[in-house]
Scaffold this active site. Structure first.
Site, short mmCIF file in Angstrom:
data_model
loop_
_atom_site.label_atom_id
_atom_site.label_comp_id
_atom_site.label_asym_id
_atom_site.label_seq_id
_atom_site.Cartn_x
_atom_site.Cartn_y
_atom_site.Cartn_z
N LYS A 115 1.80 -2.98 6.55
CA LYS A 115 2.19 -3.24 5.17
C LYS A 115 3.70 -3.09 5.00
O LYS A 115 4.35 -3.87 4.28
CB LYS A 115 1.45 -2.31 4.22
CG LYS A 115 -0.01 -2.67 4.03
CD LYS A 115 -0.17 -4.04 3.38
CE LYS A 115 -1.60 -4.37 3.04
NZ LYS A 115 -1.73 -5.68 2.37
N TYR B 132 -2.30 0.17 9.95
CA TYR B 132 -2.42 -0.46 8.64
C TYR B 132 -1.18 -0.21 7.79
O TYR B 132 -0.57 -1.13 7.25
CB TYR B 132 -3.66 0.05 7.91
CG TYR B 132 -3.71 -0.36 6.46
CD1 TYR B 132 -3.94 -1.69 6.10
CD2 TYR B 132 -3.49 0.57 5.43
CE1 TYR B 132 -3.96 -2.07 4.76
CE2 TYR B 132 -3.51 0.20 4.11
CZ TYR B 132 -3.75 -1.12 3.77
OH TYR B 132 -3.75 -1.50 2.46
N SER C 58 0.83 -1.20 0.00
CA SER C 58 0.00 0.00 0.00
C SER C 58 0.86 1.24 0.00
O SER C 58 1.95 1.27 0.59
CB SER C 58 -0.90 0.01 1.23
OG SER C 58 -1.55 1.25 1.38
#
Length: 320
Positions: free
Chosen positions: A145, A141, A117
């Site tokens: 990643k 998040y 991402s």
């Protein structure tokens, strides 16, 4: 021989599965259906319902389907929610990836394409993000990643794992009328749900230093994204050189205001967006170059903004 697509029953994963099929490459899907839909998986594709946290299930799947490579799309993908659920995010995205890599090592599966991402960059202070832009994730998040990328790197050093990670921002559109974005946190579903409910969509801030005052972002078509995942897998299969990371970016971006205008044109619903205050931490512009991926992974922006909106709208209406 087949490629395993984890999260292959989700919006992005299902497009990747079908892109593999279009190239005549066998795939198998593993998905726990926490956010995916079994109906998104073609009947001809083997489907294993389960979690990437289940190492024994992964190893059985590798053996039973003669899996030789993995496209790892499964994960908890809601950056905002991850701030409230950090442990859940790390379990799904970090522990889950570690379990997957261990199962791959135990099963002699040595190729992986990782769905990363652009959240790894946080709020960059450059107009155009490249793969070398400093990483500074601002949510569990984004951190998860980046940790996933590190794990692939370290496993490659230890075992010779062949790998690459694909970073991208906002994925929109649809390549098939029966596959659409169902996330309650993504812009297009939010806008469409508001319009279908007779309400005006909302823009968070219109006083940014951009041409129309609204935030500018990369928006890329999901079918273009899927094609580059397949190209990466084919490159790994062929033993060709591959970079550890690629950005899948538009190079110029579009504004939220432009999206709203295009939505009105495509849907033929006349509306004036509500203007709310800025969201904390929203930069005026984040746009990435895709030059490296264009060189190696057949990456290109094949769809206009109108095509992105119209394909997403058609799939969403079909689902009504």
């Amino acid at each position: 021989m087949a490629w395993l697509v984890t999260g292959g029953a989700g919006y992005i994963g299902a497009h990747i599965v079908r892109a593999f099929g279009a190239e005549g490459i066998d795939v198998v899907v593993l998905d726990d259906l926490s956010s995916g839909h079994g109906s998104f998986v073609p009947e001809s594709v083997p489907f294993v319902r389960g979690s990437i946290l289940d190492r024994e299930l992964l190893e059985r799947t590798f053996a039973e389907h003669n899996v030789t490579g993995v496209v790892h799309v499964a994960g908890f993908k809601y950056a905002g929610v991850s701030v409230q659920k950090p442990l859940h995010t790390y379990e799904q995205n970090v522990t889950g990836t570690a379990v997957l890599l261990q199962a791959m090592q135990n099963s002699a599966v040595h190729k992986i394409v990782f769905s990363s991402s652009a959240a790894v960059y946080g709020t960059p202070d450059v107009d155009l993000v490249t793969e070398d832009t400093p990483k500074s994730p601002e949510s569990p998040y984004g951190e998860s990643k980046l940790i996933g990328e590190w794990m692939l790197r370290d496993q490659a050093h230890a075992t010779g794992l062949a790998h690459t990670s694909l970073r991208y921002f906002n994925v929109v559109g649809s390549g098939y009328s029966d596959v659409y974005d169902t996330s309650p946190h993504n812009l297009f579903p939010i806008v469409f749900d508001a319009l279908l409910g007779g309400q005006a969509p909302r823009i968070n801030g219109d006083d940014y230093a951009t041409p129309d005052g609204t935030c500018v972002r990369d928006y890329i078509h999901v079918a273009d994204l899927a094609a580059s995942h397949v190209a990466a897998a084919q490159r790994l299969d062929a033993g060709e050189s591959i970079e550890p990371v690629y950005n899948l970016g538009s190079g110029d971006g579009v504004s939220v205001g432009q999206i709203m205008q295009t939505v009105a044109e495509i849907t033929k619903i006349d509306f004036t967006p509500q203007i709310g205050p800025r969201r904390a931490g929203d930069p005026a512009r984040i746009v990435s170059t895709g030059e490296r991926a264009a060189r190696d992974l057949n990456w290109t922006m094949r769809h206009s903004l109108s095509e992105m909106v119209s394909s997403a709208w058609e799939a969403r209406r079909t689902a009504q």
